[in-house]
Design an enzyme around this catalytic site. Sequence first.
Site, short mmCIF file in Angstrom:
data_model
loop_
_atom_site.label_atom_id
_atom_site.label_comp_id
_atom_site.label_asym_id
_atom_site.label_seq_id
_atom_site.Cartn_x
_atom_site.Cartn_y
_atom_site.Cartn_z
N TYR A 162 -17.17 10.76 8.94
CA TYR A 162 -16.74 12.03 8.33
C TYR A 162 -17.89 12.69 7.55
O TYR A 162 -17.79 13.86 7.18
CB TYR A 162 -15.55 11.83 7.39
CG TYR A 162 -14.28 11.30 8.05
CD1 TYR A 162 -14.14 11.31 9.44
CD2 TYR A 162 -13.22 10.81 7.30
CE1 TYR A 162 -12.99 10.81 10.05
CE2 TYR A 162 -12.06 10.34 7.90
CZ TYR A 162 -11.96 10.33 9.28
OH TYR A 162 -10.81 9.85 9.86
N HIS A 164 -13.14 2.18 14.27
CA HIS A 164 -12.69 3.57 14.42
C HIS A 164 -12.14 3.89 15.82
O HIS A 164 -11.15 4.57 15.98
CB HIS A 164 -13.85 4.52 14.08
CG HIS A 164 -13.39 5.85 13.59
ND1 HIS A 164 -14.07 6.57 12.64
CD2 HIS A 164 -12.32 6.61 13.91
CE1 HIS A 164 -13.43 7.71 12.40
NE2 HIS A 164 -12.36 7.75 13.16
N LYS A 177 -14.03 3.30 7.95
CA LYS A 177 -14.06 2.89 9.37
C LYS A 177 -15.49 2.80 9.86
O LYS A 177 -16.35 3.61 9.47
CB LYS A 177 -13.33 3.93 10.24
CG LYS A 177 -11.99 4.36 9.70
CD LYS A 177 -11.30 5.36 10.60
CE LYS A 177 -10.11 5.97 9.90
NZ LYS A 177 -10.46 7.01 8.91
N ILE A 231 0.85 -1.20 0.00
CA ILE A 231 0.00 0.00 0.00
C ILE A 231 0.89 1.25 0.00
O ILE A 231 1.99 1.24 0.54
CB ILE A 231 -0.99 0.03 1.19
CG1 ILE A 231 -0.26 -0.01 2.53
CG2 ILE A 231 -1.97 -1.08 1.14
CD1 ILE A 231 -1.20 0.16 3.69
N PRO A 232 0.40 2.32 -0.66
CA PRO A 232 1.19 3.55 -0.69
C PRO A 232 1.46 4.05 0.72
O PRO A 232 0.56 4.02 1.58
CB PRO A 232 0.29 4.52 -1.45
CG PRO A 232 -0.69 3.68 -2.20
CD PRO A 232 -0.89 2.44 -1.37
N ASP A 270 -8.14 7.61 2.91
CA ASP A 270 -8.60 7.17 4.23
C ASP A 270 -9.93 7.84 4.54
O ASP A 270 -9.98 9.04 4.82
CB ASP A 270 -7.54 7.53 5.28
CG ASP A 270 -8.01 7.12 6.65
OD1 ASP A 270 -8.17 5.91 6.87
OD2 ASP A 270 -8.24 8.00 7.50
N GLY A 328 -1.20 8.64 1.99
CA GLY A 328 -2.55 8.70 1.43
C GLY A 328 -3.23 9.97 1.87
O GLY A 328 -2.69 10.73 2.70
N LEU A 329 -4.41 10.20 1.32
CA LEU A 329 -5.15 11.42 1.68
C LEU A 329 -6.10 11.13 2.84
O LEU A 329 -6.94 10.24 2.76
CB LEU A 329 -5.95 11.92 0.47
CG LEU A 329 -6.76 13.19 0.72
CD1 LEU A 329 -5.84 14.40 0.91
CD2 LEU A 329 -7.75 13.46 -0.42
N GLY A 330 -5.98 11.91 3.91
CA GLY A 330 -6.95 11.87 4.99
C GLY A 330 -8.17 12.66 4.56
O GLY A 330 -8.03 13.78 4.07
#
Length: 322
Positions: A67, A129, A96, A29-30, A62, A33-35
């Site tokens: 969110y 989470h 999550k 996996i990279p 992510d 990553g972008l949150g």
Amino acid sequence: MAANDEDTSKRRRLDVKMPTLQLLNGTTIPALGLGTFGGSDPPHIMAEAVRKALELGYRSFDCAECYGNELELGVEFSRFLASGASKREELFVASKVWNTNHSPEHVREACLNTLQNLQVKYLDLYLLHWPMAWEYVGKAPFSTSVPRDDQGRPKLARIALHRTWAAMEALVDEGKVKHIGISNFTALLLGDLLNYARIPPACNQVEMTPYLQQRNLLEMCRRNGVILAAYCPLGRRELLQETAVQRIATAHGTSPAAVVLAWAVTRGTLVLPKSSNAERLAENLSACELQLRLDDMRDLDSLECGKRIDTFAAQNGCIFID
Ligand code: A2P
């Protein structure tokens, strides 16, 4: 937002060689990553950020049901995949399950809802989470609110973590998720989970910065093949003001953010900065190419002070004890 932020013609894919981390089963996996926790950014702004990030070359995202923006993000994933720019297997999409959905049937319900919102057939990673169960408050969109008693405290639910984990494992069996993991687990809780997990966690995502380096937890994760991932890795910008960070950035001709992110990548952790600005998204991605020196790492390591920036846990009765 910069004046040319919307000008996609100026936003080409960056030629960044992305370091990767390896899961126990060999999947890579990279490392960055972008949150997608938007904070004060509404869902459509975070969705735009995902579009810009995909164009720039981000491939790891992510997400989380709490969110409140998965529906909007899903439109961008779907558009991007339909354009043929990438195949689904080239993206790493994580989400999550929220605290109100810990009972086994609700874990599955929440996962199916996330899959539908993100418009993907499977998740690459599904995390628990928080290690705390709250009262169920109904299906989405209500499922991610915080149930509170008359003194404002979250209403707890009597659901043992091992039952929730078994429901997560069942999602792997069913093919809905490729990997499962945890978030905000201390070393003690991780140790307990490893005692009973049929499928061990692939990842633990915690707040981690030069202020809060999580050294014990990192050591334990390394010993058990668990990737440690950092949320809030810029300390919501606070770290960028540190003299040491600014000095190292100047010495390397880069930005303070790149220095802080490169510190995380150099330690072999996964890092998930959030930005909704094209320039800063690019700046953060470029951190993958920054080679910090040993003395840079030592100076950044000396910033450890145990400071936690994210206030969610403190406000909601979760105490971190290693
Ligand atoms: P913005 O979205 O406007 O770029 P963290 O990842 O630690 O939670 O920090 C997120 C915060 O840091 C957001 O306010 C984000 O604002 C800001 N940020 C992200 N990348 C950078 C950067 N390269 N330089 C300065 N601030 C940044």
